[in-house]
Design a protein around this motif. Structure first.
Motif, short mmCIF file in Angstrom:
data_model
loop_
_atom_site.label_atom_id
_atom_site.label_comp_id
_atom_site.label_asym_id
_atom_site.label_seq_id
_atom_site.Cartn_x
_atom_site.Cartn_y
_atom_site.Cartn_z
N VAL A 15 0.84 -1.20 0.00
CA VAL A 15 0.00 0.00 0.00
C VAL A 15 0.88 1.26 0.00
O VAL A 15 0.62 2.22 -0.74
CB VAL A 15 -0.94 0.01 1.22
N GLU A 18 2.29 1.72 -3.34
CA GLU A 18 1.26 2.19 -4.25
C GLU A 18 1.06 3.70 -4.12
O GLU A 18 0.88 4.41 -5.13
CB GLU A 18 -0.05 1.46 -3.97
N LEU A 19 1.10 4.20 -2.90
CA LEU A 19 0.95 5.65 -2.68
C LEU A 19 2.16 6.42 -3.22
O LEU A 19 2.01 7.52 -3.76
CB LEU A 19 0.77 5.93 -1.19
N ASN A 22 2.07 6.53 -7.22
CA ASN A 22 0.70 6.79 -7.67
C ASN A 22 0.61 7.41 -9.06
O ASN A 22 -0.46 7.44 -9.67
CB ASN A 22 -0.04 7.67 -6.66
N GLN A 28 1.44 0.56 -10.52
CA GLN A 28 0.26 0.27 -9.71
C GLN A 28 -0.41 -1.03 -10.15
O GLN A 28 -0.90 -1.80 -9.32
CB GLN A 28 -0.73 1.44 -9.81
N TYR A 32 -0.83 -4.27 -7.70
CA TYR A 32 -2.15 -4.82 -7.42
C TYR A 32 -2.22 -6.30 -7.76
O TYR A 32 -2.78 -7.10 -7.00
CB TYR A 32 -3.21 -4.06 -8.22
N LYS A 116 -7.34 3.85 -9.50
CA LYS A 116 -6.13 3.88 -8.67
C LYS A 116 -6.41 3.32 -7.27
O LYS A 116 -7.56 3.15 -6.88
CB LYS A 116 -5.61 5.32 -8.53
N TYR A 117 -5.31 3.02 -6.58
CA TYR A 117 -5.35 2.60 -5.18
C TYR A 117 -6.13 1.30 -4.98
O TYR A 117 -6.87 1.15 -4.01
CB TYR A 117 -5.93 3.72 -4.31
N PHE A 120 -4.91 -0.65 -1.88
CA PHE A 120 -5.55 -0.06 -0.71
C PHE A 120 -6.96 -0.62 -0.53
O PHE A 120 -7.38 -0.98 0.58
CB PHE A 120 -5.58 1.45 -0.89
N TYR A 323 -9.64 8.92 2.45
CA TYR A 323 -8.60 8.01 2.92
C TYR A 323 -8.82 7.66 4.39
O TYR A 323 -8.61 6.51 4.81
CB TYR A 323 -7.22 8.61 2.74
#
Length: 326
Positions: A15, A18-19, A22, A28, A32, A116-117, A120, A323
């Motif tokens: 995570v 990933e941030l 971004n 990403q 994932y 995205k994310y 997360f 978030y």
């Protein structure tokens, strides 16, 4: 160490990566895929795991000699699935692995639409819905059908979507009430969800935290022609707590959805999310019941929020709130 803690510890570094990365869509995507395979592997290798195993193992051994309508506690759809696995001489592990594979396939199809994310989002699934991943076989099957119904409806395959709702309702009693919400969102195409609507429901939620409503709910349930499902809800309403840490999550959710509703108010997604939020508000104090219902909502909430926040005006303001909620 529990499997949930292992998964959280494995996902947290991904995570953070990933941030940091971004702005790189390719990075990403790879992160994932790695995270998804890790979670899927850890969940699928579970064997005789969890407190419910003492019910499922004997049931799997005896289900061949049972009618799917004989059991008072297990739904006919789930029993039919067990019969099929048993007749194919599949081991108990294979039976659980198929359910997990079905769930993760639906999750993959849903989350691939998130820009995205996504790692997360996967971490949130593990943190908030670990019971579904590891223990709750019947509900995991039902939630998988629900996500499939959602995806099919999005592609305008209405008949197949309704068929999935039917299957969901026969796999777990809670699916009956979720199917009602889904159908209500379908038949109200002109209903507009406004920010004001979320403000009103949030005030209602605050009120219901201190006001006991179980007697009124039980009275209404008596008029439903679904005796087994009603009995199950009555059982779940016995457990309540007026002070829960997760209230913070629910109120942050209300703030995020309040802003999103200003941009996306007429879509089917908006109507379904709003009806789900109303159900959360009504049963906010009854944690045992919400633990069951919430499993249907979590993947859809995550998908809806992460696909809509980028287009909302003033996203810089609500981004930290989003978030914090997740």
């Amino acid at each position: 160490m529990s499997l949930t803690i292992i998964l959280v510890l494995l996902l947290l570094p991904l995570v953070f990566l990933e941030l940091i990365l971004n702005k790189s869509d390719r990075s990403q995507k790879w992160l994932y895929q790695i995270a998804f395979l890790v979670v899927f592997f850890v969940v699928i290798i579970k064997y005789y795991y969890g407190p419910d195993i003492k019910l499922y193992v004997p049931l799997y051994d005896e289900v061949v000699n049972m009618s799917i309508f004989d059991s008072q506690y297990f739904e006919p759809g789930f029993l039919l699935y067990l019969k099929g696995c048993n007749l194919l001489h599949l081991s108990f592990w294979w039976m659980t692995a198929i359910i997990s594979t079905f769930y993760f396939t639906m999750l993959w199809c849903l989350f691939r639409k998130i820009p995205k994310y996504r790692v997360f989002a996967l971490l949130i699934i593990v943190a908030l819905d670990y019971n579904l991943l590891f223990y709750e076989l019947r509900q995991c099957l039902a939630v998988s059908f629900f996500v499939l119904a959602y995806l099919l409806y999005d592609k305008k395959r209405i008949v197949l979507s309704l068929l999935c709702l039917f299957c969901m309702s026969f796999c777990h009693k809670s699916g009956i009430f979720i199917a009602m919400l889904f159908l209500l969102a379908m038949i109200l195409p002109k209903f507009k969800v406004s920010s004001y609507s979320y403000a009103v429901v949030t005030l209602m939620m605050l009120l219901l935290v201190v006001v006991p409503v179980e007697k009124g709910i039980l009275l209404l349930l008596e008029y439903l022609p679904l005796s087994s499902a009603v009995d199950s809800i009555k059982h779940h309403l016995l457990e309540s707590d007026a002070f829960q840490l997760i209230y913070i999550v629910y109120f942050l959710l209300a703030v995020v959805l309040y802003f999103i509703a200003k941009q996306n108010s007429r879509a089917f997604d908006a109507r379904l999310i709003f009806m789900m939020f109303i159900m959360v508000a009504i049963f906010v104090k009854y944690w045992f019941l919400l633990n069951r219902i919430r499993s249907y909502f979590i993947p859809i909430f995550i998908y809806y929020i992460l696909t809509n926040t980028e287009i909302v005006k003033g996203f810089r303001v609500i981004k930290p709130i989003t978030y914090a909620y997740l």
